[in-house]
Design a protein around this motif. Sequence first.
Motif, mmCIF file in Angstrom:
data_model
loop_
_atom_site.group_PDB
_atom_site.id
_atom_site.type_symbol
_atom_site.label_atom_id
_atom_site.label_comp_id
_atom_site.label_asym_id
_atom_site.label_seq_id
_atom_site.Cartn_x
_atom_site.Cartn_y
_atom_site.Cartn_z
ATOM 1 N N GLU A 169 0.815 -1.210 0.000
ATOM 2 C CA GLU A 169 0.000 0.000 0.000
ATOM 3 C C GLU A 169 0.852 1.266 0.000
ATOM 4 N N PHE A 170 2.059 1.195 0.596
ATOM 5 C CA PHE A 170 2.896 2.385 0.655
ATOM 6 C C PHE A 170 3.486 2.726 -0.718
ATOM 7 N N TYR A 171 3.654 1.710 -1.540
ATOM 8 C CA TYR A 171 4.092 1.967 -2.913
ATOM 9 C C TYR A 171 2.917 2.411 -3.775
ATOM 10 N N ILE A 172 1.812 1.702 -3.672
ATOM 11 C CA ILE A 172 0.654 1.979 -4.521
ATOM 12 C C ILE A 172 0.028 3.331 -4.196
ATOM 13 N N ASN A 173 -0.178 3.618 -2.912
ATOM 14 C CA ASN A 173 -0.897 4.832 -2.518
ATOM 15 C C ASN A 173 0.000 6.033 -2.260
ATOM 16 N N HIS A 174 1.255 5.777 -1.890
ATOM 17 C CA HIS A 174 2.136 6.884 -1.501
ATOM 18 C C HIS A 174 3.411 6.975 -2.343
ATOM 19 N N LYS A 175 3.552 6.077 -3.301
ATOM 20 C CA LYS A 175 4.669 6.102 -4.263
ATOM 21 C C LYS A 175 6.034 6.068 -3.586
ATOM 22 N N ILE A 176 6.137 5.317 -2.493
ATOM 23 C CA ILE A 176 7.421 5.171 -1.818
ATOM 24 C C ILE A 176 8.225 4.095 -2.531
ATOM 25 N N ARG A 177 9.317 4.510 -3.148
ATOM 26 C CA ARG A 177 10.172 3.646 -3.959
ATOM 27 C C ARG A 177 11.521 4.327 -4.143
ATOM 28 N N VAL A 178 12.445 3.665 -4.811
ATOM 29 C CA VAL A 178 13.740 4.272 -5.151
ATOM 30 C C VAL A 178 13.555 5.159 -6.388
ATOM 31 N N SER A 228 22.452 4.225 -6.028
ATOM 32 C CA SER A 228 22.617 4.229 -4.573
ATOM 33 C C SER A 228 21.664 5.164 -3.844
ATOM 34 N N MET A 229 21.288 6.284 -4.447
ATOM 35 C CA MET A 229 20.309 7.151 -3.813
ATOM 36 C C MET A 229 18.944 6.482 -3.897
ATOM 37 N N GLY A 230 18.070 6.773 -2.945
ATOM 38 C CA GLY A 230 16.836 6.012 -2.868
ATOM 39 C C GLY A 230 15.585 6.834 -3.040
ATOM 40 N N PHE A 231 14.672 6.723 -2.084
ATOM 41 C CA PHE A 231 13.431 7.496 -2.072
ATOM 42 C C PHE A 231 13.747 8.986 -2.092
ATOM 43 N N THR A 232 14.824 9.357 -1.419
ATOM 44 C CA THR A 232 15.363 10.715 -1.465
ATOM 45 C C THR A 232 16.870 10.604 -1.709
ATOM 46 N N PRO A 233 17.556 11.718 -1.933
ATOM 47 C CA PRO A 233 19.018 11.667 -2.114
ATOM 48 C C PRO A 233 19.797 11.352 -0.847
ATOM 49 N N LEU A 234 19.120 11.076 0.259
ATOM 50 C CA LEU A 234 19.801 10.818 1.515
ATOM 51 C C LEU A 234 20.501 9.464 1.550
ATOM 52 N N ASN A 235 19.989 8.517 0.806
ATOM 53 C CA ASN A 235 20.475 7.138 0.903
ATOM 54 C C ASN A 235 21.804 6.936 0.175
ATOM 55 N N GLY A 236 22.524 5.870 0.568
ATOM 56 C CA GLY A 236 23.696 5.443 -0.195
ATOM 57 C C GLY A 236 25.015 5.875 0.392
ATOM 58 N N LEU A 237 25.790 6.609 -0.405
ATOM 59 C CA LEU A 237 27.154 6.976 -0.040
ATOM 60 C C LEU A 237 27.189 8.057 1.034
#
Length: 402
Positions: A169-178, A228-237
């Motif tokens: 539901e978080f992907y479908i309804n809120h578009k939470i993804r990389v 490497s960056m994810g839902f936001t640019p915070l993720n990864g390196l």
Amino acid sequence: MLILIINAGSSSIKYQLLNMNSNALIAKGLIERIGIEGGKVIHKYYKNDNLEKVEINQNFLSHIEGMRVIVNLLTDSKIGVIKDVSEVDAIGHRVVQGESVSHPVLITKEIKEFIRKISPLAPLHNPANLLGIEVAEQLFKNVPQVAVFDTSFHQSMPAKAFRYAIPNEFYINHKIRVYGAHGTSHKYVREQAANYLKNKNVKTISLHLGNGASITAINQNGESIDTSMGFTPLNGLVMGTRSGDIDPSALFYMVRECGVNFEELDDLLNKKSGMLGMTGKSDARDVEQLSYEGDKNAVLCLDLYSYRVKKYIGAYMAALNGAEAIIFTAGIGENDCNLRYLICKDLDFLGIKLDKEKNEKFNSPDRVVEIQSEDSKIKILIIPTNEELAIAQETLKIIAKH
């Protein structure tokens, strides 16, 4: 057809004025360390076929101040390359987060509201990008503007790479993804590598290392398959002020046990962590200097930074089932021979062997250069990124349609 490109980063503004009839550069520059002590403008312009250079040391409290300086330099009575801003036919803007938009768009009130609405997905960049757009509208009245989204290049990632293992539901309804970022740069340098190596099917691992940093696996078709960056640019390196990868449970612990308010976490991880959190300095050059002086925190920071990159290189070699080239680009990637050395050190098993002499000799190149040893199985390339030219080409296409 004169097109001005504005590339507003979290602490910088890069710009180029190009004649798109010939792809000729007329002027370009960099305003760096916005909001940080030691601000500087490096402005270059062509005069009588010679590239002249002007440097100005000036602190900038905001991107607005930086944009006004750009206009003044371009129209200056002595060194200006245009007499009036009305000579500019279009302005192209790099915008980091475009959610699932897969193509550049003409900027309208609705597009500005869209960029504002999704700013929480790129809190360091989208507000700066939008500010660049709004200031440009004030300073370049009636000039059409185009947004080119950094996330577009990563729309080719398969679901196994962009989905998170959380309830659907978080992907479908809120578009939470990389979503990733730096797509314009990764796409550009991969195309340059393919042309240089005369191999349109070259598999590459692209390292865009600047104040923001990301690494992307690009397959034989020139498509991003993971980043490497994810839902936001915070993720990864590890980055200038961003933490990069961190166990989410550590955040819950910080709230429960360390007295950190939940609302403070965003600011803490995006603006007070990374190199800044470890050393007190957000600029890699300052961290390098501290390291040379024996500062233990700075030494550890560089080790941690390079180690994180190494882990992603290994992961993406697996994801691609091998690659033919590693690309270093952006501020650190192009100009920091020490960090390139630390990153490539002890990767012999993967066929990655750096030539130390070439690495130092070809630092800060103005063209594609190879820095691998003769017995390296993998090409190690430094490729100066030119997001501005790529954005200008996309801007021209959009303007032509309207």
